[in-house]
Design a protein around this motif. Structure first.
Motif, PDB file in Angstrom:
ATOM      1  N   VAL A 240       0.837  -1.197   0.000  1.00 45.87           N
ATOM      2  CA  VAL A 240       0.000   0.000   0.000  1.00 45.87           C
ATOM      3  C   VAL A 240       0.878   1.255   0.000  1.00 45.87           C
ATOM      4  CG1 VAL A 240      -1.859   1.240   1.155  1.00 45.87           C
ATOM      5  CG2 VAL A 240      -1.757  -1.256   1.301  1.00 45.87           C
ATOM      6  N   THR A 241       0.581   2.172  -0.913  1.00 42.50           N
ATOM      7  CA  THR A 241       1.280   3.454  -0.995  1.00 42.50           C
ATOM      8  C   THR A 241       0.265   4.577  -0.868  1.00 42.50           C
ATOM      9  OG1 THR A 241       2.906   2.476  -2.513  1.00 42.50           O
ATOM     10  CG2 THR A 241       2.832   4.860  -2.384  1.00 42.50           C
ATOM     11  N   LYS A 242       0.620   5.601  -0.100  1.00 43.54           N
ATOM     12  CA  LYS A 242      -0.249   6.774   0.061  1.00 43.54           C
ATOM     13  C   LYS A 242       0.132   7.803  -0.991  1.00 43.54           C
ATOM     14  CE  LYS A 242       0.176   9.132   3.914  1.00 43.54           C
ATOM     15  NZ  LYS A 242      -0.006   9.492   5.348  1.00 43.54           N
ATOM     16  N   LEU A 243      -0.796   8.129  -1.879  1.00 44.90           N
ATOM     17  CA  LEU A 243      -0.529   9.042  -2.981  1.00 44.90           C
ATOM     18  C   LEU A 243      -0.735  10.485  -2.539  1.00 44.90           C
ATOM     19  CD1 LEU A 243      -2.280   7.106  -5.894  1.00 44.90           C
ATOM     20  CD2 LEU A 243       0.101   6.950  -5.119  1.00 44.90           C
ATOM     21  N   SER A 244       0.044  11.351  -3.127  1.00 42.47           N
ATOM     22  CA  SER A 244      -0.015  12.769  -2.756  1.00 42.47           C
ATOM     23  C   SER A 244      -1.297  13.416  -3.263  1.00 42.47           C
ATOM     24  CB  SER A 244       1.193  13.506  -3.333  1.00 42.47           C
ATOM     25  OG  SER A 244       1.047  14.894  -3.153  1.00 42.47           O
ATOM     26  N   ASN A 245      -1.813  14.354  -2.487  1.00 42.17           N
ATOM     27  CA  ASN A 245      -2.966  15.156  -2.917  1.00 42.17           C
ATOM     28  C   ASN A 245      -2.543  16.445  -3.615  1.00 42.17           C
ATOM     29  OD1 ASN A 245      -4.859  13.390  -1.792  1.00 42.17           O
ATOM     30  ND2 ASN A 245      -4.679  14.350   0.224  1.00 42.17           N
ATOM     31  N   THR A 246      -1.250  16.719  -3.612  1.00 44.73           N
ATOM     32  CA  THR A 246      -0.740  17.993  -4.122  1.00 44.73           C
ATOM     33  C   THR A 246      -0.318  17.870  -5.580  1.00 44.73           C
ATOM     34  OG1 THR A 246       0.086  18.489  -1.912  1.00 44.73           O
ATOM     35  CG2 THR A 246       0.917  19.825  -3.708  1.00 44.73           C
ATOM     36  N   SER A 247      -0.747  18.811  -6.388  1.00 45.76           N
ATOM     37  CA  SER A 247      -0.352  18.868  -7.791  1.00 45.76           C
ATOM     38  C   SER A 247       0.533  20.087  -7.992  1.00 45.76           C
ATOM     39  CB  SER A 247      -1.581  18.944  -8.693  1.00 45.76           C
ATOM     40  OG  SER A 247      -1.216  19.014 -10.046  1.00 45.76           O
ATOM     41  N   ASN A 248       1.828  19.859  -8.089  1.00 47.72           N
ATOM     42  CA  ASN A 248       2.793  20.957  -8.201  1.00 47.72           C
ATOM     43  C   ASN A 248       3.288  21.118  -9.631  1.00 47.72           C
ATOM     44  OD1 ASN A 248       2.869  21.792  -5.496  1.00 47.72           O
ATOM     45  ND2 ASN A 248       4.259  20.137  -4.953  1.00 47.72           N
ATOM     46  N   PRO A 249       3.661  22.348 -10.026  1.00 48.37           N
ATOM     47  CA  PRO A 249       4.253  22.540 -11.358  1.00 48.37           C
ATOM     48  C   PRO A 249       5.719  22.131 -11.355  1.00 48.37           C
ATOM     49  CG  PRO A 249       4.025  24.653 -10.232  1.00 48.37           C
ATOM     50  CD  PRO A 249       3.457  23.621  -9.306  1.00 48.37           C
ATOM     51  N   ASN A 250       6.087  21.258 -12.281  1.00 51.35           N
ATOM     52  CA  ASN A 250       7.439  20.716 -12.376  1.00 51.35           C
ATOM     53  C   ASN A 250       8.055  20.990 -13.734  1.00 51.35           C
ATOM     54  OD1 ASN A 250       8.060  18.264 -10.112  1.00 51.35           O
ATOM     55  ND2 ASN A 250       5.920  18.833 -10.358  1.00 51.35           N
TER      56      ASN A 250
END
Length: 274
Positions: A240-250
């Motif tokens: 199980v992996t916890k995915l990020s809720n943040t969408s950052n510009p890369n």
């Protein structure tokens, strides 16, 4: 397994078959940890250098950058795993020269229009700081083709000869993390809401593992505060992996192989074992 994981596995197998002996050994190191390179070469148990594995078309490094409307510049995020260097500063200065073009990146991305020499310089500095001395490229991944013709090996300084490189400025999820035992309740509720019955859940030295009745595939289940990825490991066990809720510009670099193996580069690698 993801395709990049298969690539790492097959590159490691190729190296072990062709170069390992009583003195030299290859060890898998990086995995999904982008701060480490993929394969470590050791000599009599002592670390010598790293090799980076790549498919012939792949991503090749990234860093988070925020637009600054007040000054019409771009700010290098302090959360990046690596400190800002001269190469990234130049790229951000070039982006600032055309601020309106880049200031609103979406998930599709905006191509960076500038001299590709800046991209090559950043990539080579990035991998040099990770201790990478060679790249190994697998052309056909997952075919279990371990013949020499399916692999290309070259030193880091010749990266620019073998790859075309492009860069996009786009928004993407900022990564993932290993859940803690505090997340167990939310994980179980997410499973129940999708009809998966938990048999067991536990945490080993690093990962949270779940045993449940489900088809051997990868699932993404939405919890109250996070989305969790359940990746099949073996039998009915899922990591199980916890995915990020943040969408950052890369700023994200992508590469494409443009050259076959040059013999002198392979000879240089072979000479490491003499």
């Amino acid at each position: 397994m993801e395709k990049w994981q298969i690539c790492e596995k097959e590159c490691l197998e190729f190296l072990k078959i062709n170069y390992s002996d009583k003195k030299y050994n290859f060890e898998a190191e990086g995995g999904s940890d982008s701060t480490k390179s993929d394969i470590l070469l050791t000599k009599s148990g002592i670390a010598i250098f790293y090799l980076e594995t790549k498919m012939q078309n792949a991503q090749c490094g990234q860093f988070v950058v925020f637009p600054n409307d007040d000054y019409k510049t771009f700010d290098y995020s302090k959360a990046n795993a690596y400190k800002e260097n001269h190469q990234s500063q130049i790229i951000l200065e070039k982006m600032a020269e055309d601020y309106d073009r880049y200031k609103n990146p979406g998930t599709d991305g905006i191509e960076l229009k500038m001299d590709k020499a800046f991209f090559y310089d950043w990539i080579m500095e990035f991998y040099r700081n990770k201790g990478v001395k060679y790249f190994i490229i697998e052309k056909e991944v997952g075919e279990n083709n371990l013949s020499a013709s399916n692999f290309v090996i070259f030193p880091l300084e010749h990266f620019y000869k073998y790859f075309d490189v492009n860069a996009l400025y786009r928004r993407k999820k900022s990564g993932s993390a290993n859940p803690s035992e505090k997340d167990f309740f939310e994980i179980e509720k997410a499973m129940n809401s999708e009809g998966f019955k938990k048999i067991d859940i536990w945490k080993d030295e690093k990962y949270v593992l779940v045993k449940m009745q489900a088809e051997p595939m990868t699932y993404k289940l939405i919890g109250k505060t996070h989305t969790y990825q359940f990746k099949h490991e073996n039998d009915n066990v899922f990591k199980v992996t916890k995915l990020s809720n943040t969408s950052n510009p890369n700023v994200i670099f992508s590469i494409a192989l443009i050259k076959e193996q040059e013999q002198r580069d392979l000879d240089k690698f072979n000479a490491e074992f003499k």
